[in-house]
Design an enzyme around this catalytic site. Structure first.
Site, short mmCIF file in Angstrom:
data_model
loop_
_atom_site.label_atom_id
_atom_site.label_comp_id
_atom_site.label_asym_id
_atom_site.label_seq_id
_atom_site.Cartn_x
_atom_site.Cartn_y
_atom_site.Cartn_z
N LYS A 169 -4.01 45.49 -14.53
CA LYS A 169 -2.86 44.58 -14.37
C LYS A 169 -2.82 43.74 -15.53
O LYS A 169 -3.48 42.61 -15.54
CB LYS A 169 -2.96 43.98 -13.09
CG LYS A 169 -1.66 43.50 -12.43
CD LYS A 169 -0.87 42.57 -13.22
CE LYS A 169 -1.24 40.94 -13.24
NZ LYS A 169 -0.53 40.16 -14.31
N GLY A 202 1.27 38.54 -11.20
CA GLY A 202 -0.06 38.25 -10.74
C GLY A 202 -0.07 38.32 -9.04
O GLY A 202 -0.67 38.69 -8.36
N GLY A 206 -1.24 41.72 -8.75
CA GLY A 206 -2.62 41.24 -8.92
C GLY A 206 -3.28 41.07 -7.61
O GLY A 206 -4.28 41.35 -7.22
N GLU A 244 -14.23 35.75 -15.36
CA GLU A 244 -14.54 35.31 -16.58
C GLU A 244 -13.26 34.28 -16.41
O GLU A 244 -12.33 34.58 -17.04
CB GLU A 244 -14.24 36.26 -17.78
CG GLU A 244 -15.12 37.29 -18.05
CD GLU A 244 -16.67 36.94 -18.36
OE1 GLU A 244 -16.72 35.67 -18.65
OE2 GLU A 244 -17.47 37.68 -18.74
N CYS A 278 -10.84 30.39 -24.22
CA CYS A 278 -11.47 29.79 -23.12
C CYS A 278 -12.80 29.39 -23.82
O CYS A 278 -13.53 28.52 -23.38
CB CYS A 278 -11.92 30.95 -22.31
SG CYS A 278 -12.56 32.44 -23.04
N GLU A 378 -9.40 21.68 -18.90
CA GLU A 378 -9.13 22.61 -19.86
C GLU A 378 -7.84 22.43 -20.17
O GLU A 378 -6.79 22.71 -19.50
CB GLU A 378 -9.27 24.31 -19.33
CG GLU A 378 -9.43 24.98 -20.39
CD GLU A 378 -9.39 26.54 -20.03
OE1 GLU A 378 -8.87 26.77 -18.89
OE2 GLU A 378 -10.50 27.43 -20.66
P1 NAD Z 1 -4.23 33.06 -15.26
O1 NAD Z 1 -5.10 32.95 -14.34
O2 NAD Z 1 -2.73 32.46 -15.02
O3 NAD Z 1 -3.72 34.64 -15.26
C1 NAD Z 1 -4.63 35.56 -15.87
C2 NAD Z 1 -4.16 36.93 -15.09
O4 NAD Z 1 -4.05 36.81 -13.46
C3 NAD Z 1 -2.53 37.31 -15.16
O5 NAD Z 1 -2.54 38.63 -15.49
C4 NAD Z 1 -1.84 36.78 -14.04
O6 NAD Z 1 -0.50 37.61 -13.92
C5 NAD Z 1 -2.83 37.03 -13.00
N1 NAD Z 1 -2.79 36.55 -11.71
C6 NAD Z 1 -2.10 35.32 -11.48
N2 NAD Z 1 -2.12 34.83 -10.22
C7 NAD Z 1 -2.74 35.99 -9.61
C8 NAD Z 1 -3.20 36.22 -8.27
N3 NAD Z 1 -2.82 35.41 -7.20
N4 NAD Z 1 -3.94 37.46 -7.87
C9 NAD Z 1 -4.25 38.16 -8.86
N5 NAD Z 1 -3.86 37.89 -10.13
C10 NAD Z 1 -3.04 36.72 -10.57
O7 NAD Z 1 -4.51 32.73 -16.75
P2 NAD Z 1 -3.81 32.82 -18.18
O8 NAD Z 1 -2.79 31.73 -18.22
O9 NAD Z 1 -3.11 34.20 -18.15
O10 NAD Z 1 -4.83 32.53 -19.24
C11 NAD Z 1 -5.40 31.49 -19.47
C12 NAD Z 1 -6.76 31.14 -18.66
O11 NAD Z 1 -7.71 32.28 -18.84
C13 NAD Z 1 -7.61 30.13 -19.22
O12 NAD Z 1 -8.04 29.16 -18.05
C14 NAD Z 1 -8.66 30.32 -19.88
O13 NAD Z 1 -9.74 29.79 -20.18
C15 NAD Z 1 -8.96 31.66 -19.21
N6 NAD Z 1 -9.67 32.94 -20.09
C16 NAD Z 1 -11.02 32.95 -19.92
C17 NAD Z 1 -11.74 33.84 -20.75
C18 NAD Z 1 -13.24 34.19 -20.36
O14 NAD Z 1 -13.71 35.20 -20.93
N7 NAD Z 1 -14.05 33.14 -19.83
C19 NAD Z 1 -11.14 34.41 -21.79
C20 NAD Z 1 -9.87 34.27 -22.11
C21 NAD Z 1 -9.02 33.47 -21.25
#
Ligand code: NAD
Length: 473
Positions: A169, A202, A206, A244, A278, A378
């Protein structure tokens, strides 16, 4: 205008059951450049069913067969590097040097997984028992927008290397990158159902993947808030979960550091991926005795960090991915000012002379206390906080005083001293005088930065379950 109206299930491009269209923007101009038809929960169930059907045969493939598949996938994604690069610049706004790295990374992770598999022993002994590492089943892989293609390929590579089948996804905001990668992976000719790619929201797709009883494993990269929701949902079926999540990484400048070098390292670590990383080093810890010198030098150096057109090779910081993200970053800059931090570079609004696009001024605050909002939360944009410390013990205490623990940086002229500090930092990775990545080393967070590890043998084992056989030879 690109219209993306197909998802990938059971080895074929199909029209989704979901009928909502979502707009894709060029963040440099704020114009609509595409529309993607989103999958829904019905589509997620069809993808999970396909992956479940494919699992029995795929899980019994030999490791050399899977190495061969990973190499074919590598070739296919590498062949699309230029198309992926264009999609990353158009849809995400990454500056060209970063976008090139990201486009290459998407294929190199497939080769990395093949290399890990070459030397991995799926069987070992434990006393009289034979221990077999067995693939978990169907894996649900959920990716964020800040490195969509890289995460699709990296998570898929580990899942397939282990012998799992997958439902991916991707972020709904990254549909152009997803399309390029999907077409490439399709060309690699894997058996139908082994991987399925369903772009959707999501809360629908998701959530369905996180709850579905036929999904055995979840690997999620995204925000800490969504990670917690996924973990709660996954608890009902006791899925294995790798998370992550976010970070608030410290960059510790020790008092013996060469300040010119430390400044460049701090800017590169803090502004990587336009600040939407991140692992960005967003809290710069500087000895009180060298604060003025550091401020002076970083103010001069940041003037060279152009925030603007990502297609201009001189640009170091591209736009934020969306209006929502731009507004979020602006809100944090305002909070920093209101809480009494001192702006030494940047500030609210767009860079001078820029009238459109979700561009942010590279912003640095000094006189930040570690309990201020901008030091705790963050921001996910080019906004850095300089925090002064008294002595090394104080620096370590400040570095660890955070709910996060993804990555940390230590900068010092004395390698042994830097290593001693690194050993006391609560983070999954600590980089000493470098920003280099090591794909063989585990990657993941302590504390609320996540659960589990990706990359290398550790990442492979996240998709495996040990089974002990007793009474056999
Ligand atoms: P997000 O959490 O909003 O979304 C991530 C993914 O989760 C998307 O595909 C989204 O559609 C999905 N999602 C949203 N709600 C969901 C639910 N209820 N159930 C299942 N899936 C769902 O994050 P974002 O805004 O896309 O990305 C930024 C964030 O990602 C930042 O907090 C960043 O730190 C983190 N990040 C972490 C790493 C790491 O390796 N630790 C790497 C890159 C980004």
């Amino acid at each position: 205008m690109q219209i993306i109206d197909q998802i990938y299930i059971d080895g074929a491009f199909v029209t989704p059951h979901g009928d909502e269209f979502f707009e894709l923007f060029d963040p440099s101009t704020e114009t609509v450049i595409g529309r993607v038809r989103l999958a829904d929960a019905h589509d997620a169930r069809a993808a999970i069913a396909a992956a479940k059907r494919a699992f029995p045969a795929f899980s019994r493939t030999g490791k050399h067969e899977r190495i061969d598949m990973l190499k074919r996938m590598y070739e296919a994604v590498a062949a699309k590097e230029d198309a992926l690069f264009d999609a990353i610049v158009d849809e995400y706004g990454a500056p060209v040097s970063r976008a090139r790295w990201m486009a290459r990374h998407a294929s190199s992770v497939l080769l990395d997984a093949a290399n890990v598999l070459e030397s991995y022993a799926f069987e070992r002994r434990a006393g009289t028992a034979r221990v077999v590492m067995q693939p978990l089943g169907v894996a649900g892989l959920i990716t964020p927008w800040n490195s969509d293609a890289g995460f699709i390929c990296g998570k898929l590579a580990a899942a397939l290397a282990a012998g799992c089948t997958a439902v991916i996804k991707p972020s709904e905001m990254s549909a152009m990158q997803t399309r390029v990668v999907t077409e490439a992976l399709h060309a690699a000719g894997l058996p139908p159902g082994v991987f399925n790619i369903v772009t959707g929201r999501g809360e629908t797709v998701g959530a369905e993947i996180s709850a579905h009883p036929d999904v055995a494993k979840l690997s999620f990269t995204g925000s800490t808030a969504v990670g917690k929701t996924i973990l709660r949902t996954a608890a009902d079926t006791l899925k294995r979960v790798t998370l992550e999540l976010g970070g608030k990484s410290p960059m510790i400048v020790l008092d013996d550091a060469n300040v010119d070098e430390a400044v460049l390292l701090a800017l590169d670590a803090g502004f990587m991926n336009s600040g939407q990383a991140c692992i960005a080093g967003t809290r710069i810890l500087v000895p009180q005795t060298r604060l003025r010198e550091f401020e002076e030098k970083i103010t001069r150096a940041v003037a060279e960090f152009r925030s603007g057109d990502p297609r201009d090779p001189r640009t170091r910081i591209g736009p934020m991915v969306s209006r929502k993200q731009w507004e979020r970053v602006q809100r944090y800059i305002r909070i920093g000012i209101d809480e009494g931090a001192r702006l030494i570079a940047g500030g609210e609004g767009r860079p001078e002379g820029v009238n459109a696009g979700w561009f942010v001024r590279p912003t640095i605050f000094s006189d930040v206390r570690n309990d201020m909002t901008i030091a705790r939360e963050e921001i996910f944009g080019p906004v850095l906080s300089i925090i002064a410390y008294e002595d090394t013990e104080d620096a370590i205490a400040i570095a660890n005083d955070t709910p996060y623990g993804l990555q940390a940086y230590v900068c010092s002229a004395d390698a042994a001293r830097a290593e001693a500090v690194a050993s006391r930092i609560e983070a999954g990775r600590v980089l000493v005088n470098t920003l280099a990545h090591e794909p063989a080393a585990p990657f993941g967070g302590f504390k609320q930065s996540g659960i589990g590890r990706e990359y290398g043998t550790y990442g492979l084992e996240a998709f495996l379950e040990p089974k002990s056989l007793l009474g056999v030879s």
